[in-house]
Design a protein around this motif. Structure first.
Motif, PDB file in Angstrom:
ATOM      1  N   ARG A  16     -77.360  10.251 -51.870  1.00  0.00           N
ATOM      2  CA  ARG A  16     -78.057   8.985 -51.647  1.00  0.00           C
ATOM      3  C   ARG A  16     -77.400   8.056 -50.644  1.00  0.00           C
ATOM      4  NH1 ARG A  16     -81.706   7.719 -55.724  1.00  0.00           N
ATOM      5  NH2 ARG A  16     -81.940   9.330 -57.296  1.00  0.00           N
ATOM      6  N   GLN A  17     -76.095   8.241 -50.433  1.00  0.00           N
ATOM      7  CA  GLN A  17     -75.380   7.267 -49.590  1.00  0.00           C
ATOM      8  C   GLN A  17     -74.989   7.855 -48.243  1.00  0.00           C
ATOM      9  OE1 GLN A  17     -75.049   4.221 -50.890  1.00  0.00           O
ATOM     10  NE2 GLN A  17     -75.802   4.845 -52.901  1.00  0.00           N
ATOM     11  N   ASN A  18     -75.658   8.904 -47.817  1.00  0.00           N
ATOM     12  CA  ASN A  18     -75.235   9.610 -46.597  1.00  0.00           C
ATOM     13  C   ASN A  18     -76.030   9.089 -45.399  1.00  0.00           C
ATOM     14  OD1 ASN A  18     -74.909  11.489 -44.525  1.00  0.00           O
ATOM     15  ND2 ASN A  18     -74.732  13.231 -45.934  1.00  0.00           N
ATOM     16  N   PRO A  19     -75.398   8.282 -44.535  1.00  0.00           N
ATOM     17  CA  PRO A  19     -76.129   7.671 -43.422  1.00  0.00           C
ATOM     18  C   PRO A  19     -76.693   8.709 -42.437  1.00  0.00           C
ATOM     19  CG  PRO A  19     -73.765   7.172 -43.270  1.00  0.00           C
ATOM     20  CD  PRO A  19     -73.978   7.883 -44.562  1.00  0.00           C
ATOM     21  N   ASP A  20     -75.961   9.804 -42.218  1.00  0.00           N
ATOM     22  CA  ASP A  20     -76.458  10.860 -41.317  1.00  0.00           C
ATOM     23  C   ASP A  20     -77.742  11.480 -41.872  1.00  0.00           C
ATOM     24  OD1 ASP A  20     -74.333  10.525 -39.582  1.00  0.00           O
ATOM     25  OD2 ASP A  20     -73.113  12.066 -40.551  1.00  0.00           O
ATOM     26  N   ARG A  38     -73.089  18.117 -42.083  1.00  0.00           N
ATOM     27  CA  ARG A  38     -73.052  16.692 -42.455  1.00  0.00           C
ATOM     28  C   ARG A  38     -74.190  16.292 -43.384  1.00  0.00           C
ATOM     29  NH1 ARG A  38     -72.681  16.104 -36.922  1.00  0.00           N
ATOM     30  NH2 ARG A  38     -74.616  14.907 -36.842  1.00  0.00           N
ATOM     31  N   THR A  39     -75.318  17.007 -43.332  1.00  0.00           N
ATOM     32  CA  THR A  39     -76.515  16.517 -44.026  1.00  0.00           C
ATOM     33  C   THR A  39     -77.138  17.479 -45.031  1.00  0.00           C
ATOM     34  OG1 THR A  39     -77.953  17.299 -42.240  1.00  0.00           O
ATOM     35  CG2 THR A  39     -77.141  15.036 -42.063  1.00  0.00           C
ATOM     36  N   ASN A  40     -76.786  18.750 -44.986  1.00  0.00           N
ATOM     37  CA  ASN A  40     -77.434  19.725 -45.870  1.00  0.00           C
ATOM     38  C   ASN A  40     -76.678  19.799 -47.195  1.00  0.00           C
ATOM     39  OD1 ASN A  40     -78.397  22.034 -47.170  1.00  0.00           O
ATOM     40  ND2 ASN A  40     -78.767  23.116 -45.246  1.00  0.00           N
ATOM     41  N   SER A  45     -82.820  24.690 -42.616  1.00  0.00           N
ATOM     42  CA  SER A  45     -82.549  23.360 -42.126  1.00  0.00           C
ATOM     43  C   SER A  45     -82.648  22.406 -43.323  1.00  0.00           C
ATOM     44  CB  SER A  45     -83.596  23.054 -41.056  1.00  0.00           C
ATOM     45  OG  SER A  45     -83.566  21.720 -40.701  1.00  0.00           O
ATOM     46  N   ALA A  46     -81.510  21.794 -43.681  1.00  0.00           N
ATOM     47  CA  ALA A  46     -81.429  20.877 -44.833  1.00  0.00           C
ATOM     48  C   ALA A  46     -81.650  21.543 -46.189  1.00  0.00           C
ATOM     49  CB  ALA A  46     -82.368  19.680 -44.674  1.00  0.00           C
ATOM     50  N   LEU A  51     -88.775  19.050 -43.555  1.00  0.00           N
ATOM     51  CA  LEU A  51     -89.167  17.746 -44.089  1.00  0.00           C
ATOM     52  C   LEU A  51     -89.051  17.723 -45.614  1.00  0.00           C
ATOM     53  CD1 LEU A  51     -90.166  14.898 -43.735  1.00  0.00           C
ATOM     54  CD2 LEU A  51     -92.512  15.767 -43.610  1.00  0.00           C
ATOM     55  N   ASN A  52     -89.605  18.744 -46.247  1.00  0.00           N
ATOM     56  CA  ASN A  52     -89.527  18.806 -47.706  1.00  0.00           C
ATOM     57  C   ASN A  52     -88.070  18.907 -48.182  1.00  0.00           C
ATOM     58  OD1 ASN A  52     -90.861  18.916 -50.295  1.00  0.00           O
ATOM     59  ND2 ASN A  52     -90.158  21.037 -50.394  1.00  0.00           N
ATOM     60  N   ASN A  53     -87.277  19.688 -47.458  1.00  0.00           N
ATOM     61  CA  ASN A  53     -85.860  19.808 -47.822  1.00  0.00           C
ATOM     62  C   ASN A  53     -85.143  18.465 -47.721  1.00  0.00           C
ATOM     63  OD1 ASN A  53     -86.004  22.532 -48.359  1.00  0.00           O
ATOM     64  ND2 ASN A  53     -85.238  23.182 -46.358  1.00  0.00           N
ATOM     65  N   LEU A  54     -85.451  17.715 -46.673  1.00  0.00           N
ATOM     66  CA  LEU A  54     -84.795  16.408 -46.502  1.00  0.00           C
ATOM     67  C   LEU A  54     -85.216  15.432 -47.599  1.00  0.00           C
ATOM     68  CD1 LEU A  54     -85.030  16.024 -42.624  1.00  0.00           C
ATOM     69  CD2 LEU A  54     -82.915  16.211 -43.962  1.00  0.00           C
ATOM     70  N   LYS A  55     -86.478  15.511 -47.997  1.00  0.00           N
ATOM     71  CA  LYS A  55     -86.961  14.627 -49.071  1.00  0.00           C
ATOM     72  C   LYS A  55     -86.194  14.903 -50.369  1.00  0.00           C
ATOM     73  CE  LYS A  55     -91.619  13.747 -47.330  1.00  0.00           C
ATOM     74  NZ  LYS A  55     -93.031  14.200 -47.404  1.00  0.00           N
ATOM     75  N   PHE A  56     -85.895  16.179 -50.602  1.00  0.00           N
ATOM     76  CA  PHE A  56     -85.068  16.509 -51.761  1.00  0.00           C
ATOM     77  C   PHE A  56     -83.625  16.045 -51.538  1.00  0.00           C
ATOM     78  CE2 PHE A  56     -81.925  19.423 -53.602  1.00  0.00           C
ATOM     79  CZ  PHE A  56     -82.137  19.161 -54.946  1.00  0.00           C
ATOM     80  N   ALA A  57     -83.101  16.309 -50.350  1.00  0.00           N
ATOM     81  CA  ALA A  57     -81.681  16.024 -50.074  1.00  0.00           C
ATOM     82  C   ALA A  57     -81.331  14.562 -50.355  1.00  0.00           C
ATOM     83  CB  ALA A  57     -81.348  16.388 -48.629  1.00  0.00           C
ATOM     84  N   VAL A  58     -82.225  13.640 -49.976  1.00  0.00           N
ATOM     85  CA  VAL A  58     -81.904  12.222 -50.187  1.00  0.00           C
ATOM     86  C   VAL A  58     -81.884  11.839 -51.672  1.00  0.00           C
ATOM     87  CG1 VAL A  58     -82.674  11.438 -47.907  1.00  0.00           C
ATOM     88  CG2 VAL A  58     -84.301  11.471 -49.812  1.00  0.00           C
ATOM     89  N   THR A  59     -82.452  12.685 -52.521  1.00  0.00           N
ATOM     90  CA  THR A  59     -82.390  12.374 -53.956  1.00  0.00           C
ATOM     91  C   THR A  59     -81.043  12.754 -54.572  1.00  0.00           C
ATOM     92  OG1 THR A  59     -83.238  14.500 -54.805  1.00  0.00           O
ATOM     93  CG2 THR A  59     -84.886  12.841 -54.174  1.00  0.00           C
ATOM     94  N   VAL A  60     -80.284  13.616 -53.898  1.00  0.00           N
ATOM     95  CA  VAL A  60     -78.980  14.017 -54.449  1.00  0.00           C
ATOM     96  C   VAL A  60     -77.802  13.510 -53.617  1.00  0.00           C
ATOM     97  CG1 VAL A  60     -79.802  16.056 -55.681  1.00  0.00           C
ATOM     98  CG2 VAL A  60     -79.104  16.274 -53.282  1.00  0.00           C
TER      99      VAL A  60
END
Ligand code: FE
Length: 254
Positions: free
Chosen positions: A189-193, A219-221, A140-141, A178-187
């Protein structure tokens, strides 16, 4: 078919498919025996199959003790894991089909995390969604670490998964969201989903996030998005495999 999610070891999930009419069950990746046997007892179910995705100890550690208790259960694993899965009886190839209850799964060969990794995909039916048991290939993510495989292999494996329908439920073998999502937003950055998803998981405070849905993952991973302009720009690459390799390496250091 019902599916139960059983927490095991530190952050593993074991999945138990259950047919209430026939009172039979099949287990996916039993890293330990105790919680599985407990659930089977609670349901009064007979175990007919053990489906392993790969040889790692935290996915097969319960095989022997479970099989001792249910000696007629058939033990499945990938052909390239021969000799590495305790009690393995059936060696599966890409495209093989396996059955549980009245559902038939297709076997996907998805190396990358390990060299013999497989996944089990039950296509949807009118009344039931598709189900994917993907072990440590897709999280997941996130996705599994490349312990025994190459970025090119993993891109190929994740491409097969990405080709499945959006409404597929994805049963990942670890709770890393949760940890995966924290990383995902660093790469990405502009993905509203993705922003929305991180906020939702943070608000849910340690509630299990599995199963996830493949549409949401697409959409998010970031590990399913190696060919989007956003991820390619973030990694400063244009080639799919190179983008994926850079992304995986960045996550390894996160
Ligand atoms: Fe694992």
């Amino acid at each position: 078919m019902q599916i139960y999610r059983i927490s095991a070891l530190s952050d593993n999930y074991i999945f138990l498919m259950y047919d209430a009419t026939q009172q039979i069950a099949a287990v996916v990746d039993p890293g330990e025996a105790r919680p599985v046997l407990q659930k089977l007892e609670e349901l009064g179910a007979k175990l007919v199959a053990i489906f392993n995705t790969h040889h790692d100890r935290d996915h097969v550690g319960g095989n022997s003790a479970i099989h001792d208790r249910f000696p007629n259960a058939i033990v499945y694993g990938g052909i390239h894991d021969r000799g590495r899965i305790p009690g393995q009886q059936v060696e599966l190839n890409a495209g093989d089909r396996v059955q549980f209850s009245d559902r038939t799964a297709e076997v996907l060969f998805v190396p990358g995390h390990t060299r013999g990794h497989i996944a089990y995909y039950f296509p949807p039916r009118a009344d039931e969604p598709g189900e994917l048991f993907c072990g440590d290939t897709l999280f997941s993510a996130g996705c599994g670490r490349l312990k025994e495989g190459t970025p090119a292999q993993m891109v190929n494996s994740l491409s097969q998964i990405r080709a499945l329908p959006d409404n597929t439920r994805v049963w990942c073998a670890h709770e890393y969201t949760l940890n995966n999502l924290k990383f995902a937003v660093t790469v990405d950055r502009q993905n509203p989903d993705l922003q929305a998803r991180l906020a939702e998981v943070q608000a849910a405070q340690n509630q299990p996030t599995i199963p996830t849905h493949l549409g949401l993952e697409k959409r998010t991973n970031p590990f399913l998005r190696w060919d989007t302009p956003e991820i390619q720009a973030a990694m400063d690459r244009t080639d799919a495999v190179e983008t994926f390799a850079a992304l995986r390496q960045k996550k390894d250091q996160f």
